[in-house]
Design an enzyme around this catalytic site. Sequence first.
Site, PDB file in Angstrom:
ATOM      1  N   HIS A 182       3.701  10.641   6.598  1.00 54.73           N
ATOM      2  CA  HIS A 182       3.040  10.394   7.885  1.00 54.73           C
ATOM      3  C   HIS A 182       3.997   9.698   8.839  1.00 54.73           C
ATOM      4  O   HIS A 182       4.578   8.667   8.477  1.00 54.73           O
ATOM      5  CB  HIS A 182       1.804   9.501   7.696  1.00 54.73           C
ATOM      6  CG  HIS A 182       0.695  10.199   6.993  1.00 54.73           C
ATOM      7  ND1 HIS A 182      -0.269   9.532   6.275  1.00 54.73           N
ATOM      8  CD2 HIS A 182       0.402  11.526   6.901  1.00 54.73           C
ATOM      9  CE1 HIS A 182      -1.118  10.425   5.767  1.00 54.73           C
ATOM     10  NE2 HIS A 182      -0.730  11.638   6.129  1.00 54.73           N
TER      11      HIS A 182
ATOM     12  N   HIS B 268       0.827  -1.213   0.000  1.00 55.13           N
ATOM     13  CA  HIS B 268       0.000   0.000   0.000  1.00 55.13           C
ATOM     14  C   HIS B 268       0.856   1.256   0.000  1.00 55.13           C
ATOM     15  O   HIS B 268       0.444   2.321  -0.445  1.00 55.13           O
ATOM     16  CB  HIS B 268      -0.913   0.038   1.220  1.00 55.13           C
ATOM     17  CG  HIS B 268      -1.732  -1.196   1.415  1.00 55.13           C
ATOM     18  ND1 HIS B 268      -2.712  -1.575   0.519  1.00 55.13           N
ATOM     19  CD2 HIS B 268      -1.710  -2.141   2.379  1.00 55.13           C
ATOM     20  CE1 HIS B 268      -3.260  -2.698   0.943  1.00 55.13           C
ATOM     21  NE2 HIS B 268      -2.671  -3.068   2.054  1.00 55.13           N
TER      22      HIS B 268
ATOM     23  N   GLU C 161      -2.835  13.470   0.986  1.00 54.36           N
ATOM     24  CA  GLU C 161      -4.157  13.088   1.504  1.00 54.36           C
ATOM     25  C   GLU C 161      -4.861  14.312   2.058  1.00 54.36           C
ATOM     26  O   GLU C 161      -5.974  14.633   1.653  1.00 54.36           O
ATOM     27  CB  GLU C 161      -3.986  11.998   2.573  1.00 54.36           C
ATOM     28  CG  GLU C 161      -3.355  10.739   1.999  1.00 54.36           C
ATOM     29  CD  GLU C 161      -3.745   9.490   2.726  1.00 54.36           C
ATOM     30  OE1 GLU C 161      -3.452   9.382   3.936  1.00 54.36           O
ATOM     31  OE2 GLU C 161      -4.361   8.605   2.092  1.00 54.36           O
TER      32      GLU C 161
ATOM     33  N   THR D 171      -6.111   6.555   7.565  1.00 53.28           N
ATOM     34  CA  THR D 171      -6.612   6.861   6.219  1.00 53.28           C
ATOM     35  C   THR D 171      -6.710   5.612   5.347  1.00 53.28           C
ATOM     36  O   THR D 171      -6.934   5.718   4.138  1.00 53.28           O
ATOM     37  CB  THR D 171      -5.717   7.899   5.514  1.00 53.28           C
ATOM     38  OG1 THR D 171      -4.427   7.328   5.302  1.00 53.28           O
ATOM     39  CG2 THR D 171      -5.578   9.168   6.348  1.00 53.28           C
TER      40      THR D 171
ATOM     41  N   HIS E 131       2.383   8.900   1.006  1.00 53.45           N
ATOM     42  CA  HIS E 131       1.283   8.783   0.036  1.00 53.45           C
ATOM     43  C   HIS E 131       1.654   9.696  -1.128  1.00 53.45           C
ATOM     44  O   HIS E 131       2.152  10.802  -0.901  1.00 53.45           O
ATOM     45  CB  HIS E 131      -0.035   9.248   0.653  1.00 53.45           C
ATOM     46  CG  HIS E 131      -0.414   8.481   1.895  1.00 53.45           C
ATOM     47  ND1 HIS E 131      -1.212   7.358   1.859  1.00 53.45           N
ATOM     48  CD2 HIS E 131      -0.084   8.656   3.200  1.00 53.45           C
ATOM     49  CE1 HIS E 131      -1.362   6.888   3.086  1.00 53.45           C
ATOM     50  NE2 HIS E 131      -0.684   7.653   3.925  1.00 53.45           N
TER      51      HIS E 131
ATOM     52  N   HIS F 215       5.586   6.526   6.637  1.00 55.56           N
ATOM     53  CA  HIS F 215       5.288   6.090   5.271  1.00 55.56           C
ATOM     54  C   HIS F 215       4.815   7.297   4.470  1.00 55.56           C
ATOM     55  O   HIS F 215       4.602   8.379   5.037  1.00 55.56           O
ATOM     56  CB  HIS F 215       4.209   4.991   5.290  1.00 55.56           C
ATOM     57  CG  HIS F 215       2.929   5.472   5.890  1.00 55.56           C
ATOM     58  ND1 HIS F 215       2.621   5.340   7.223  1.00 55.56           N
ATOM     59  CD2 HIS F 215       1.880   6.153   5.334  1.00 55.56           C
ATOM     60  CE1 HIS F 215       1.453   5.902   7.464  1.00 55.56           C
ATOM     61  NE2 HIS F 215       0.978   6.408   6.331  1.00 55.56           N
TER      62      HIS F 215
HETATM   63  C1  SG4 Z   1      -0.109   3.058   5.322  1.00 52.37           C
HETATM   64  O1  SG4 Z   1      -0.693   2.079   4.501  1.00 52.37           O
HETATM   65  C2  SG4 Z   1       0.848   2.386   6.315  1.00 52.37           C
HETATM   66  O2  SG4 Z   1       1.815   1.646   5.623  1.00 52.37           O
HETATM   67  C3  SG4 Z   1       0.068   1.530   7.302  1.00 52.37           C
HETATM   68  O3  SG4 Z   1       0.950   0.921   8.235  1.00 52.37           O
HETATM   69  C4  SG4 Z   1      -0.889   2.431   8.043  1.00 52.37           C
HETATM   70  O4  SG4 Z   1      -1.654   1.661   8.963  1.00 52.37           O
HETATM   71  C5  SG4 Z   1      -1.834   3.100   7.065  1.00 52.37           C
HETATM   72  O5  SG4 Z   1      -1.091   3.814   6.071  1.00 52.37           O
HETATM   73  C6  SG4 Z   1      -2.737   4.105   7.756  1.00 52.37           C
HETATM   74  O6  SG4 Z   1      -1.951   5.074   8.424  1.00 52.37           O
HETATM   75  O7  SG4 Z   1      -1.164   7.286   8.918  1.00 52.37           O
HETATM   76  N1  SG4 Z   1      -2.212   6.921   6.679  1.00 52.37           N
HETATM   77  S1  SG4 Z   1      -2.238   6.586   8.223  1.00 52.37           S
HETATM   78  O8  SG4 Z   1      -3.553   6.873   8.740  1.00 52.37           O
HETATM   79  O9  SG4 Z   1      -0.535   2.448  10.785  1.00 52.37           O
HETATM   80  C7  SG4 Z   1      -1.359   1.701  10.301  1.00 52.37           C
HETATM   81  C8  SG4 Z   1       0.829  -0.428   8.463  1.00 52.37           C
HETATM   82  O10 SG4 Z   1       0.139  -1.129   7.777  1.00 52.37           O
HETATM   83  C9  SG4 Z   1      -2.173   0.791  11.145  1.00 52.37           C
HETATM   84  C10 SG4 Z   1       1.636  -0.937   9.594  1.00 52.37           C
HETATM   85 ZN    ZN Z   2      -0.583   7.604   5.887  1.00 61.68          ZN
END
Ligand code: SG4
Ligand code: ZN
Length: 269
Positions: free
Chosen positions: A122, A70, A109, A206, A99, A97
Site C-alpha cells: 500500500h 502492525h 487484503e 484497513t 500486509h 507498507h
Molecule cells: C498500516 O498499519 C500502516 O503502517 C499505518 O500507517 C496505516 O495507517 C494503516 O496500515 C492503514 O493503512 O493503507 N492499510 S491502509 O488502509 O496510514 C495510516 C501508520 O500507522 C493512518 C502511519
Molecule cells: Zn495497508
Amino acid sequence: CSVHWCYDSQSQSCGPKHWKEIQSTCGGKSQSPINIDMSNVDRDNNLQHFVFEGYSTVPPGQWSIANNGHSVQVTLDTNVSISGGGLVGKYKALQLHFHWGNGLSYGSEHTINKKQYPMELHIVHMSERYTDIRDALKKTDGLAVLGFMLEVTETDNPNYNTLTDVLEKVSHQGDKVWLSSTFQLNSILPKVARLSQYYRYQGSLTTPNCSEAVVWSVFEEPISISKAQLMKFANTLYFSARGESEQKMQNNFRSPQPLNGRRVSASKD
Ligand code: SG4
Ligand code: ZN
C-alpha cells in the site's frame, strides 16, 4: 493509533472482529479491503493513467523504515506525489507498507475474484487540498491509497533487496532507521506500462480507526518477488517490542468487508 487493536495472529481478543468495539467506524458501511469481482465492475473512462512525480528517486536521508508494531513502513519525507488516475488534484505520498501472511497462499487484503495473494503493498497519499492527516481523514477523498498484489516467482526481484536487506534493523516494534541510499520507488512497482489497469472504489483505512476517507486504486498487474524475499518479511519481523515475548509479524491483514451497495469501477475492459 487506537488504544488496543491487533490481528488474530496476536490474540483473538483484539483481532479484526473486535475492532468495531474499539472504534465504531470499523463497523461502517464503506470499509476496506473488499473482494473485487471482475465480472461486476463499471468501466469508467475517467480512470486514465496516473502521473507519478518523484517516484524514480527518493534522495538519501529523505526516507526511513520503521516497525510500527502492525507493519513495516517506509516513510517518505520528500516531494513524491501522484495525480491523474481520475483523482481530483494532487496527492502527496506519505508512506508505504505491506500486509502479508505466513506462507505462499494468503496475506493480501484485497482479493480479486476471491483470489488472495501472499502479500499486498500500500502506498498512502494525502490530498494537497487538505492541511494535515487529521483533516484529510474527515473527508471521503482525503487519502488515495494505491494497492499492489505481490506474487511469488522462482527468482529474486533485485529491486526488493533495498528493503529486505534492512528488515533485520527494524525487527521489533519501535525500531526505525534512516537510509543513506537513494530509493527508487518506481522500481518496486510493476512496469509503468502495466499500471493503466486498475480498480477504483470508495473505502477506508484497513486498520483502526478505519476512517472512510480512502479513494482506493487496486492494480491488476502483480509484482513478483521470490519465496525467500517474502519469507524474510514473515520471519525477520516481530509485532512485539524488544524484551517482550516474541510474536512474529505474520498475517497482518484484514479480510474483505461487505460492499453494502458500493460499486467498483475499472479503468479498462
Ligand atoms: C498500516 O498499519 C500502516 O503502517 C499505518 O500507517 C496505516 O495507517 C494503516 O496500515 C492503514 O493503512 O493503507 N492499510 S491502509 O488502509 O496510514 C495510516 C501508520 O500507522 C493512518 C502511519
Ligand atoms: Zn495497508
